[in-house]
Each structure stands twice: as C-alpha cells, then as structure tokens.
Design a protein around this motif. Structure first.
Motif, PDB file in Angstrom:
ATOM      1  N   VAL A  17      39.480  38.059  36.837  1.00  0.00           N
ATOM      2  CA  VAL A  17      38.887  38.032  38.175  1.00  0.00           C
ATOM      3  C   VAL A  17      37.422  37.625  38.074  1.00  0.00           C
ATOM      4  O   VAL A  17      36.734  37.976  37.118  1.00  0.00           O
ATOM      5  CB  VAL A  17      39.035  39.398  38.897  1.00  0.00           C
ATOM      6  N   LYS A  18      36.972  36.858  39.048  1.00  0.00           N
ATOM      7  CA  LYS A  18      35.582  36.432  39.094  1.00  0.00           C
ATOM      8  C   LYS A  18      35.132  36.385  40.545  1.00  0.00           C
ATOM      9  O   LYS A  18      35.816  35.837  41.397  1.00  0.00           O
ATOM     10  CB  LYS A  18      35.424  35.054  38.458  1.00  0.00           C
ATOM     11  N   VAL A  19      33.977  36.975  40.808  1.00  0.00           N
ATOM     12  CA  VAL A  19      33.386  36.929  42.143  1.00  0.00           C
ATOM     13  C   VAL A  19      32.352  35.816  42.141  1.00  0.00           C
ATOM     14  O   VAL A  19      31.467  35.768  41.295  1.00  0.00           O
ATOM     15  CB  VAL A  19      32.723  38.272  42.513  1.00  0.00           C
ATOM     16  N   LEU A  20      32.503  34.897  43.092  1.00  0.00           N
ATOM     17  CA  LEU A  20      31.544  33.807  43.266  1.00  0.00           C
ATOM     18  C   LEU A  20      30.653  34.185  44.448  1.00  0.00           C
ATOM     19  O   LEU A  20      30.959  33.887  45.597  1.00  0.00           O
ATOM     20  CB  LEU A  20      32.277  32.487  43.513  1.00  0.00           C
ATOM     21  N   PHE A  21      29.572  34.895  44.139  1.00  0.00           N
ATOM     22  CA  PHE A  21      28.715  35.466  45.168  1.00  0.00           C
ATOM     23  C   PHE A  21      28.175  34.420  46.137  1.00  0.00           C
ATOM     24  O   PHE A  21      28.242  34.593  47.348  1.00  0.00           O
ATOM     25  CB  PHE A  21      27.561  36.227  44.509  1.00  0.00           C
ATOM     26  N   ASN A  22      27.646  33.318  45.632  1.00  0.00           N
ATOM     27  CA  ASN A  22      27.056  32.287  46.499  1.00  0.00           C
ATOM     28  C   ASN A  22      28.074  31.633  47.417  1.00  0.00           C
ATOM     29  O   ASN A  22      27.739  31.163  48.495  1.00  0.00           O
ATOM     30  CB  ASN A  22      26.343  31.227  45.664  1.00  0.00           C
ATOM     31  N   ALA A  23      29.331  31.582  46.987  1.00  0.00           N
ATOM     32  CA  ALA A  23      30.388  30.972  47.792  1.00  0.00           C
ATOM     33  C   ALA A  23      31.166  32.011  48.594  1.00  0.00           C
ATOM     34  O   ALA A  23      32.061  31.658  49.355  1.00  0.00           O
ATOM     35  CB  ALA A  23      31.340  30.199  46.895  1.00  0.00           C
ATOM     36  N   SER A  24      30.843  33.287  48.410  1.00  0.00           N
ATOM     37  CA  SER A  24      31.557  34.386  49.076  1.00  0.00           C
ATOM     38  C   SER A  24      33.056  34.327  48.801  1.00  0.00           C
ATOM     39  O   SER A  24      33.876  34.431  49.706  1.00  0.00           O
ATOM     40  CB  SER A  24      31.299  34.374  50.579  1.00  0.00           C
ATOM     41  N   LYS A  25      33.409  34.152  47.519  1.00  0.00           N
ATOM     42  CA  LYS A  25      34.811  34.059  47.134  1.00  0.00           C
ATOM     43  C   LYS A  25      35.117  34.975  45.961  1.00  0.00           C
ATOM     44  O   LYS A  25      34.238  35.280  45.162  1.00  0.00           O
ATOM     45  CB  LYS A  25      35.166  32.632  46.705  1.00  0.00           C
ATOM     46  N   VAL A  26      36.375  35.366  45.906  1.00  0.00           N
ATOM     47  CA  VAL A  26      36.889  36.091  44.755  1.00  0.00           C
ATOM     48  C   VAL A  26      38.059  35.274  44.228  1.00  0.00           C
ATOM     49  O   VAL A  26      38.972  34.944  44.979  1.00  0.00           O
ATOM     50  CB  VAL A  26      37.388  37.504  45.141  1.00  0.00           C
ATOM     51  N   LYS A  27      38.021  34.944  42.948  1.00  0.00           N
ATOM     52  CA  LYS A  27      39.124  34.209  42.327  1.00  0.00           C
ATOM     53  C   LYS A  27      39.770  35.118  41.300  1.00  0.00           C
ATOM     54  O   LYS A  27      39.080  35.778  40.527  1.00  0.00           O
ATOM     55  CB  LYS A  27      38.627  32.928  41.664  1.00  0.00           C
ATOM     56  N   ALA A  28      41.099  35.154  41.319  1.00  0.00           N
ATOM     57  CA  ALA A  28      41.815  36.019  40.389  1.00  0.00           C
ATOM     58  C   ALA A  28      43.066  35.331  39.870  1.00  0.00           C
ATOM     59  O   ALA A  28      43.703  34.559  40.576  1.00  0.00           O
ATOM     60  CB  ALA A  28      42.205  37.317  41.088  1.00  0.00           C
ATOM     61  N   VAL A  43      42.474  45.521  48.480  1.00  0.00           N
ATOM     62  CA  VAL A  43      41.562  46.247  47.590  1.00  0.00           C
ATOM     63  C   VAL A  43      40.116  45.919  47.957  1.00  0.00           C
ATOM     64  O   VAL A  43      39.270  46.806  48.057  1.00  0.00           O
ATOM     65  CB  VAL A  43      41.848  45.888  46.111  1.00  0.00           C
ATOM     66  N   VAL A  44      39.843  44.643  48.190  1.00  0.00           N
ATOM     67  CA  VAL A  44      38.494  44.204  48.563  1.00  0.00           C
ATOM     68  C   VAL A  44      38.099  44.809  49.908  1.00  0.00           C
ATOM     69  O   VAL A  44      36.975  45.293  50.086  1.00  0.00           O
ATOM     70  CB  VAL A  44      38.405  42.664  48.591  1.00  0.00           C
ATOM     71  N   VAL A  54      43.165  34.284  52.839  1.00  0.00           N
ATOM     72  CA  VAL A  54      43.695  34.427  51.487  1.00  0.00           C
ATOM     73  C   VAL A  54      44.442  33.153  51.148  1.00  0.00           C
ATOM     74  O   VAL A  54      45.320  32.734  51.895  1.00  0.00           O
ATOM     75  CB  VAL A  54      44.652  35.648  51.396  1.00  0.00           C
ATOM     76  N   LYS A  55      44.061  32.551  50.047  1.00  0.00           N
ATOM     77  CA  LYS A  55      44.729  31.342  49.592  1.00  0.00           C
ATOM     78  C   LYS A  55      45.516  31.707  48.341  1.00  0.00           C
ATOM     79  O   LYS A  55      44.956  31.842  47.260  1.00  0.00           O
ATOM     80  CB  LYS A  55      43.719  30.243  49.302  1.00  0.00           C
ATOM     81  N   GLU A  56      46.782  31.893  48.517  1.00  0.00           N
ATOM     82  CA  GLU A  56      47.678  32.312  47.443  1.00  0.00           C
ATOM     83  C   GLU A  56      47.578  31.362  46.240  1.00  0.00           C
ATOM     84  O   GLU A  56      47.526  31.793  45.101  1.00  0.00           O
ATOM     85  CB  GLU A  56      49.101  32.333  47.991  1.00  0.00           C
ATOM     86  N   LYS A  57      47.518  30.079  46.506  1.00  0.00           N
ATOM     87  CA  LYS A  57      47.497  29.075  45.453  1.00  0.00           C
ATOM     88  C   LYS A  57      46.237  29.197  44.590  1.00  0.00           C
ATOM     89  O   LYS A  57      46.262  28.980  43.394  1.00  0.00           O
ATOM     90  CB  LYS A  57      47.562  27.685  46.080  1.00  0.00           C
ATOM     91  N   GLU A  58      45.121  29.536  45.200  1.00  0.00           N
ATOM     92  CA  GLU A  58      43.869  29.662  44.456  1.00  0.00           C
ATOM     93  C   GLU A  58      43.836  30.951  43.646  1.00  0.00           C
ATOM     94  O   GLU A  58      43.081  31.056  42.714  1.00  0.00           O
ATOM     95  CB  GLU A  58      42.677  29.615  45.394  1.00  0.00           C
ATOM     96  N   LEU A  59      44.620  31.928  44.024  1.00  0.00           N
ATOM     97  CA  LEU A  59      44.551  33.205  43.344  1.00  0.00           C
ATOM     98  C   LEU A  59      45.568  33.346  42.216  1.00  0.00           C
ATOM     99  O   LEU A  59      45.324  34.063  41.265  1.00  0.00           O
ATOM    100  CB  LEU A  59      44.762  34.349  44.341  1.00  0.00           C
ATOM    101  N   THR A  60      46.705  32.697  42.323  1.00  0.00           N
ATOM    102  CA  THR A  60      47.734  32.903  41.322  1.00  0.00           C
ATOM    103  C   THR A  60      47.585  31.944  40.150  1.00  0.00           C
ATOM    104  O   THR A  60      47.081  30.839  40.288  1.00  0.00           O
ATOM    105  CB  THR A  60      49.145  32.743  41.911  1.00  0.00           C
ATOM    106  N   LYS A  61      48.031  32.380  39.022  1.00  0.00           N
ATOM    107  CA  LYS A  61      47.993  31.584  37.812  1.00  0.00           C
ATOM    108  C   LYS A  61      49.144  30.573  37.860  1.00  0.00           C
ATOM    109  O   LYS A  61      50.269  30.926  38.149  1.00  0.00           O
ATOM    110  CB  LYS A  61      48.153  32.510  36.613  1.00  0.00           C
ATOM    111  N   GLU A  62      48.824  29.333  37.570  1.00  0.00           N
ATOM    112  CA  GLU A  62      49.858  28.307  37.567  1.00  0.00           C
ATOM    113  C   GLU A  62      50.720  28.436  36.332  1.00  0.00           C
ATOM    114  O   GLU A  62      50.231  28.774  35.258  1.00  0.00           O
ATOM    115  CB  GLU A  62      49.215  26.925  37.625  1.00  0.00           C
ATOM    116  N   ALA A  63      52.008  28.168  36.505  1.00  0.00           N
ATOM    117  CA  ALA A  63      52.948  28.289  35.383  1.00  0.00           C
ATOM    118  C   ALA A  63      52.803  27.160  34.405  1.00  0.00           C
ATOM    119  O   ALA A  63      52.332  26.118  34.660  1.00  0.00           O
ATOM    120  CB  ALA A  63      54.373  28.315  35.925  1.00  0.00           C
TER     121      ALA A  63
END
Length: 63
Positions: A17-28, A43-44, A54-63
C-alpha cells in the motif's frame, strides 16, 4: 498519511500500500479473494477520510 498506510496494510490480503499525499490517492495491491477495494475504502473512511471513488483496476494486482 502513515495512519492510512498502516491501517490498510494490516487488512487481510493486502500485499502493498502507498499513499500519494499530493494526489490524494491510496494505491494498494491485494489478493481479491481475501478483500476488495470497497472494503479497503471502508477502512480509510473509518479513519475519518472521504473516499470519492474507488477504481478496482488501480487497486488490484494484475495476474
């Protein structure tokens, strides 16, 4: 933003998980058989933050 990273990182199935403070995003990256982007957004929100979308594609790990 360590508070968000810590809380999300301790959810079952979360690998990274990474919080991108300047972009106001959380990537996991997570195992979608153990959790979901919606659950992680919850949780957030429990920490007092607003989740606009919520962008499911940006959060999930690609297979």
């Amino acid at each position: 933003m360590q508070k968000i990273e810590h809380a999300v990182a301790h959810q079952d199935g979360v690998e990274k998980v990474k919080v991108l403070f300047n972009a106001s995003k959380v990537k996991a990256e997570f195992d979608d058989t153990k959790t979901s982007a919606q659950e992680l957004a919850g949780v957030v929100e429990k920490l007092g933050y607003t989740v606009d979308k919520v962008k499911e594609k940006e959060l999930t790990k690609e297979a």
